[in-house]
Design an enzyme around this catalytic site. Structure first.
Site, PDB file in Angstrom:
ATOM      1  N   GLY A 186       0.762  -1.525  -0.103  1.00 39.04           N
ATOM      2  CA  GLY A 186      -0.228  -0.064   0.249  1.00 39.04           C
ATOM      3  C   GLY A 186       0.927   1.199   0.182  1.00 39.04           C
TER       4      GLY A 186
ATOM      5  CD  GLU B 152       2.224   8.650 -10.930  1.00 38.04           C
ATOM      6  OE1 GLU B 152       2.492   8.040 -12.114  1.00 38.04           O
ATOM      7  OE2 GLU B 152       1.329   9.043 -10.545  1.00 38.04           O
TER       8      GLU B 152
ATOM      9  CG  HIS C 219       3.257   0.988  -5.449  1.00 38.00           C
ATOM     10  ND1 HIS C 219       3.400   1.789  -4.708  1.00 38.00           N
ATOM     11  CD2 HIS C 219       4.206  -0.204  -5.153  1.00 38.00           C
ATOM     12  CE1 HIS C 219       3.926   1.308  -3.467  1.00 38.00           C
ATOM     13  NE2 HIS C 219       4.406   0.021  -3.879  1.00 38.00           N
TER      14      HIS C 219
ATOM     15  CD  GLN D 288       7.832  -7.300   3.798  1.00 37.05           C
ATOM     16  OE1 GLN D 288       7.067  -8.125   3.439  1.00 37.05           O
ATOM     17  NE2 GLN D 288       8.646  -6.074   3.030  1.00 37.05           N
TER      18      GLN D 288
END
Ligand code: PAF
Length: 299
Positions: A48, A52, A54, A78
């Site tokens: 999430g 840009e 992504h 992680q």
């Protein structure tokens, strides 16, 4: 069912055809239909706080597949640091708005923790042949076990044909390729170029946490990397390292965590430059509590 029919059967949200699936059993039915029709699926896993960078992965995935699954899941295993996990931007509403510009071939998967971790939130342990012990692995113990664990689950559940990862996390990209080889997943891993802000700062979800002064100073990171690229081949690795340390020494906003020139495939630090090998410079910097990483291909 034809792919066109599958699209029609997806019920539109109020103003868009965007489909959001909140658990695995919901998306599974659609994936079965796509698979029966021989449709190709691309997968863009995200945590999430989309930017840009992504969107460029999703755009490429749309061009190369019949359907694209975008997952939004902040993977707890992680994070080696609880504060970092807590502070990670959570803005699903804004994420969905950004995704509205895509057509109904983009399926958004926001799984529940139980979908991904049915037996409790724990990582599997992986042997990635040593690349997991370099750089990010050294400074974020357990990080790549967490990434390997969540992606093992995603790849097993969703069975995508292609999966897309940004080169900003270059070590992660190499780890994912190794994971696929170790686990025999039938997915092509596709690395995509880093997108940058006009200042040169690599796009990252974490940039949202930077204050104005940190944002302003963070352009030093790419400036330094570009200089390293110029000097590679004329200066020694030791001289370059000293220059990099000097560049950050008196900066009040940025703290250099590591700088490394490494072989692209083994990720081992450069000893002597060998012909036919590819090298990259990698950097991690703290701006306050916010950790930023970047890298550049050198040859
Ligand atoms: O790169 C990321 O955002 C994450 O590491 C990933 C690949 C979505 C796994 O949680």
């Amino acid at each position: 069912m034809q792919i066109e029919q599958i699209i029609l059967s997806l019920q539109p949200n109020q103003n868009s055809y965007m489909q959001v699936f909140n658990n695995f059993s919901a998306i599974k039915q659609v994936l079965i239909s796509i698979n029966e029709e021989g449709g190709k699926t691309g997968f863009v896993p995200t945590m999430g706080a989309l930017h840009e960078g992504h969107l460029s992965l999703i755009t490429k995935a749309c061009l190369e597949n019949d359907f694209v699954i975008v997952s939004i899941f902040i993977n707890p295993t992680q994070f080696n640091n609880l504060e970092d996990f807590d502070a990670y931007p959570r803005i699903v509403g804004q994420d969905l708005e950004m995704l509205e510009k895509f057509d109904d071939r983009v399926l958004i998967f926001i799984p529940q923790v139980e979908d991904i971790y049915p037996n409790g939130i724990v990582s599997q342990h992986f042997d990635f042949g040593g690349i997991e012990n370099q750089m990010e692995g050294k400074f974020r113990p357990g990080h790549f076990d967490g990434v390997g664990t969540v992606l093992t689950t995603f790849f097993s559940l969703l069975k995508p044909d292609n999966a897309y990862f940004g080169e900003k996390d270059f070590q992660q990209l190499q780890i994912v390729k190794k994971l696929v080889a170790i686990q025999n997943f039938e997915v092509n891993i596709i690395g995509c170029p880093i997108l940058r802000e006009p200042t040169g700062l690599a796009m990252s979800s974490r940039n949202k946490r930077l204050n104005d002064s940190q944002l302003q100073e963070s352009k030093l990171i790419f400036k330094v990397l570009k200089q390293v690229k110029k000097d590679f081949g004329t200066k020694s690795a030791k001289e370059i390292m000293q220059d990099v340390q000097k560049a950050f020494k008196n900066n009040t906003e940025l703290n250099l965590e590591y700088f490394e020139i490494a072989d692209e495939s083994t990720l081992k630090p450069l000893q002597i430059v060998e012909k036919n090998k590819k090298y990259r410079a990698f950097i991690a910097v703290f701006a306050g509590e916010v950790r930023l990483i970047d890298n550049i291909a050198l040859n």
